[in-house]
Design a protein around this motif. Structure first.
Motif, mmCIF file in Angstrom:
data_model
loop_
_atom_site.group_PDB
_atom_site.id
_atom_site.type_symbol
_atom_site.label_atom_id
_atom_site.label_comp_id
_atom_site.label_asym_id
_atom_site.label_seq_id
_atom_site.Cartn_x
_atom_site.Cartn_y
_atom_site.Cartn_z
ATOM 1 N N ARG A 162 0.851 -1.197 0.000
ATOM 2 C CA ARG A 162 0.000 0.000 0.000
ATOM 3 C C ARG A 162 0.887 1.247 0.000
ATOM 4 O O ARG A 162 1.864 1.338 0.737
ATOM 5 C CB ARG A 162 -0.895 0.024 1.238
ATOM 6 C CG ARG A 162 -1.983 -1.018 1.255
ATOM 7 C CD ARG A 162 -3.001 -0.686 2.341
ATOM 8 N NE ARG A 162 -2.361 -0.485 3.627
ATOM 9 C CZ ARG A 162 -2.271 -1.405 4.585
ATOM 10 N NH1 ARG A 162 -2.790 -2.597 4.391
ATOM 11 N NH2 ARG A 162 -1.674 -1.149 5.726
ATOM 12 N N LEU A 168 -0.811 4.040 -7.122
ATOM 13 C CA LEU A 168 -1.484 3.101 -6.222
ATOM 14 C C LEU A 168 -2.202 3.845 -5.104
ATOM 15 O O LEU A 168 -3.310 3.466 -4.708
ATOM 16 C CB LEU A 168 -0.476 2.113 -5.639
ATOM 17 C CG LEU A 168 0.276 1.251 -6.659
ATOM 18 C CD1 LEU A 168 1.322 0.393 -5.959
ATOM 19 C CD2 LEU A 168 -0.688 0.376 -7.446
ATOM 20 N N GLU A 172 -6.093 3.408 -4.340
ATOM 21 C CA GLU A 172 -6.489 2.928 -3.012
ATOM 22 C C GLU A 172 -7.453 3.900 -2.338
ATOM 23 O O GLU A 172 -8.416 3.488 -1.677
ATOM 24 C CB GLU A 172 -5.246 2.709 -2.153
ATOM 25 C CG GLU A 172 -4.456 1.466 -2.560
ATOM 26 C CD GLU A 172 -3.027 1.477 -2.049
ATOM 27 O OE1 GLU A 172 -2.591 2.516 -1.495
ATOM 28 O OE2 GLU A 172 -2.334 0.452 -2.225
ATOM 29 N N GLU A 173 -7.220 5.203 -2.498
ATOM 30 C CA GLU A 173 -8.133 6.196 -1.932
ATOM 31 C C GLU A 173 -9.509 6.116 -2.606
ATOM 32 O O GLU A 173 -10.538 6.302 -1.955
ATOM 33 C CB GLU A 173 -7.547 7.598 -2.092
ATOM 34 C CG GLU A 173 -6.336 7.845 -1.187
ATOM 35 C CD GLU A 173 -5.677 9.186 -1.438
ATOM 36 O OE1 GLU A 173 -5.995 9.824 -2.483
ATOM 37 O OE2 GLU A 173 -4.835 9.596 -0.617
ATOM 38 N N ILE A 175 -10.823 3.363 -3.833
ATOM 39 C CA ILE A 175 -11.452 2.161 -3.289
ATOM 40 C C ILE A 175 -12.016 2.441 -1.900
ATOM 41 O O ILE A 175 -13.104 1.967 -1.544
ATOM 42 C CB ILE A 175 -10.440 1.001 -3.253
ATOM 43 C CG1 ILE A 175 -10.024 0.624 -4.687
ATOM 44 C CG2 ILE A 175 -11.014 -0.217 -2.535
ATOM 45 C CD1 ILE A 175 -8.858 -0.346 -4.760
ATOM 46 N N GLU A 176 -11.312 3.221 -1.108
ATOM 47 C CA GLU A 176 -11.809 3.587 0.223
ATOM 48 C C GLU A 176 -13.114 4.372 0.122
ATOM 49 O O GLU A 176 -14.060 4.125 0.875
ATOM 50 C CB GLU A 176 -10.756 4.405 0.968
ATOM 51 C CG GLU A 176 -11.193 4.846 2.354
ATOM 52 C CD GLU A 176 -10.108 5.582 3.099
ATOM 53 O OE1 GLU A 176 -10.352 6.752 3.499
ATOM 54 O OE2 GLU A 176 -9.015 5.012 3.292
ATOM 55 N N THR A 183 -8.260 2.431 4.034
ATOM 56 C CA THR A 183 -7.206 1.813 3.240
ATOM 57 C C THR A 183 -6.463 0.745 4.024
ATOM 58 O O THR A 183 -6.029 -0.273 3.459
ATOM 59 C CB THR A 183 -6.213 2.890 2.761
ATOM 60 O OG1 THR A 183 -6.917 3.836 1.941
ATOM 61 C CG2 THR A 183 -5.087 2.288 1.952
ATOM 62 N N GLY A 186 -7.156 -3.086 3.676
ATOM 63 C CA GLY A 186 -6.942 -3.756 2.400
ATOM 64 C C GLY A 186 -5.517 -4.245 2.235
ATOM 65 O O GLY A 186 -4.570 -3.653 2.770
ATOM 66 N N GLY A 188 -2.236 -5.036 -0.300
ATOM 67 C CA GLY A 188 -1.674 -4.286 -1.414
ATOM 68 C C GLY A 188 -2.245 -4.753 -2.744
ATOM 69 O O GLY A 188 -2.668 -5.901 -2.887
ATOM 70 N N ILE A 189 -2.265 -3.872 -3.708
ATOM 71 C CA ILE A 189 -2.791 -4.197 -5.036
ATOM 72 C C ILE A 189 -1.844 -5.161 -5.759
ATOM 73 O O ILE A 189 -0.620 -5.033 -5.683
ATOM 74 C CB ILE A 189 -2.987 -2.912 -5.858
ATOM 75 C CG1 ILE A 189 -4.170 -2.103 -5.300
ATOM 76 C CG2 ILE A 189 -3.211 -3.222 -7.346
ATOM 77 C CD1 ILE A 189 -4.361 -0.749 -5.953
ATOM 78 N N LYS A 290 -7.620 -6.201 -5.611
ATOM 79 C CA LYS A 290 -7.495 -5.678 -4.247
ATOM 80 C C LYS A 290 -8.394 -6.512 -3.345
ATOM 81 O O LYS A 290 -9.582 -6.696 -3.633
ATOM 82 C CB LYS A 290 -7.940 -4.215 -4.218
ATOM 83 C CG LYS A 290 -7.943 -3.565 -2.848
ATOM 84 C CD LYS A 290 -6.558 -3.111 -2.452
ATOM 85 C CE LYS A 290 -6.621 -2.227 -1.206
ATOM 86 N NZ LYS A 290 -5.281 -1.760 -0.808
ATOM 87 N N LEU A 292 -10.013 -7.016 0.529
ATOM 88 C CA LEU A 292 -10.356 -6.246 1.725
ATOM 89 C C LEU A 292 -10.544 -7.171 2.911
ATOM 90 O O LEU A 292 -11.048 -8.293 2.772
ATOM 91 C CB LEU A 292 -11.624 -5.425 1.474
ATOM 92 C CG LEU A 292 -11.526 -4.448 0.287
ATOM 93 C CD1 LEU A 292 -12.868 -3.784 0.028
ATOM 94 C CD2 LEU A 292 -10.447 -3.403 0.535
#
Length: 302
Positions: A162, A168, A172-173, A175-176, A183, A186, A188-189, A290, A292
């Protein structure tokens, strides 16, 4: 999804449950006090199906009061279902490529197909970022939790921590904002390439609740609750994301993403989330995934 709760509300909910108040009545009371549909659903899920979390929140409040640090506590629902608005957009979830759209949704398994989740430029940048780091993909061993090569998964992948790259961080933000989960909940991608013939045979993304790995590592991020698969290119043929027990197949399309949750409101794993990546018939398929978790997750490298 997360919902903030204060001590008075936690105490009120516990009292209603202990005195046997019907859930329908509690829902009406919450609605009358201005809570929206999603908040009511989350609060009732905790009160009637995850009461232990509510008692834990109340204990946290009592601890904070004793130490003069009282503040609202966020509760994270084990069923990571997305809030779906009435129109075809996701609130104000936008990026340089425009708004994110809901293209389709299924109630069970909880699957939501998102259009324009990534811009074309972001897709290209993710593929470039992962290309030099690719290696044979692995799976998590049921008992040991170690990463092992398995013929069921024949793609190549690159794993990232992350926040490892500004691109990234931006995704990630997003997705949040989409899920309401911080974040930190989760992994890491991962960027993955499926060459011609490569596949990931049907499997579950959640960890075996009865396996030794979960018994030993439940405090490290907890159970997986949802997955977001982002499609980075248009696979020429094959490569669909399939849910065989639900009769559902999603074809890869650049910039789209599929979100699916696989735990119910009482924390049980949903067997209808059984899914796989069908073999690529022609060309390549690129995706980014990703996962979670129920708790903050930190890998050994973070």
């Amino acid at each position: 999804m997360a919902v903030n709760i204060n001590r008075d509300l936690a105490q009120w909910l516990i009292e209603r449950v202990e005195e046997g108040t019907p859930e329908k009545q509690v829902r009406r009371n919450l609605q009358d006090h201005g809570y929206d549909r999603v908040q009511v659903q989350s609060l009732c899920d905790f009160a009637y199906r995850n009461t232990k979390a509510l008692y834990a929140a109340l204990a946290q409040f009592d601890h904070d009061i004793a130490h003069e640090t009282e503040q609202d506590v966020p509760l994270f629902a084990s069923m990571a279902a997305l809030e779906l608005p009435d129109d075809n957009s996701l609130l104000s979830l936008t990026h340089d490529g425009g708004p994110v759209r809901i293209l389709a949704s299924v109630e069970r398994p909880h699957v939501v197909l998102l259009g324009n989740f990534l811009s074309d430029a972001e897709c290209d940048a993710l593929m470039a970022l992962g290309h030099s780091e690719l290696r044979r993909a692995e799976v998590v061993h049921r008992e040991t939790g170690n990463a092992v090569i398995d013929d069921r998964r024949t793609s190549d992948y690159a794993t990232f921590q992350r926040g490892e790259h500004p691109l990234l961080v931006r995704i990630e933000e997003r997705i949040e904002r989409l899920t309401g989960l911080p974040t930190t909940h989760g992994e890491g991608i991962q960027v993955m390439r499926y060459s011609e013939g490569a596949e990931y045979r049907p499997h579950f993304d959640f960890f075996d609740p009865d396996g030794a790995f979960m018994r030993r590592r439940s405090d490290t991020g907890g159970q997986r609750v949802a997955t977001l698969v982002m499609y980075l290119n248009d696979a020429p043929a094959g490569g669909a994301t399939v849910f065989p027990d639900a009769g559902l197949a999603i074809r890869p399309h650049k910039g789209c993403a599929v979100y699916f949750a696989y735990t119910t409101s009482n924390g049980e794993c949903d067997n209808l989330s059984f899914h796989g990546g069908a073999p690529v018939v022609r060309g390549e398929k690129w995706i980014a995934s990703k996962w979670l978790r129920t708790k903050p997750y930190f890998s050994d490298a973070e």
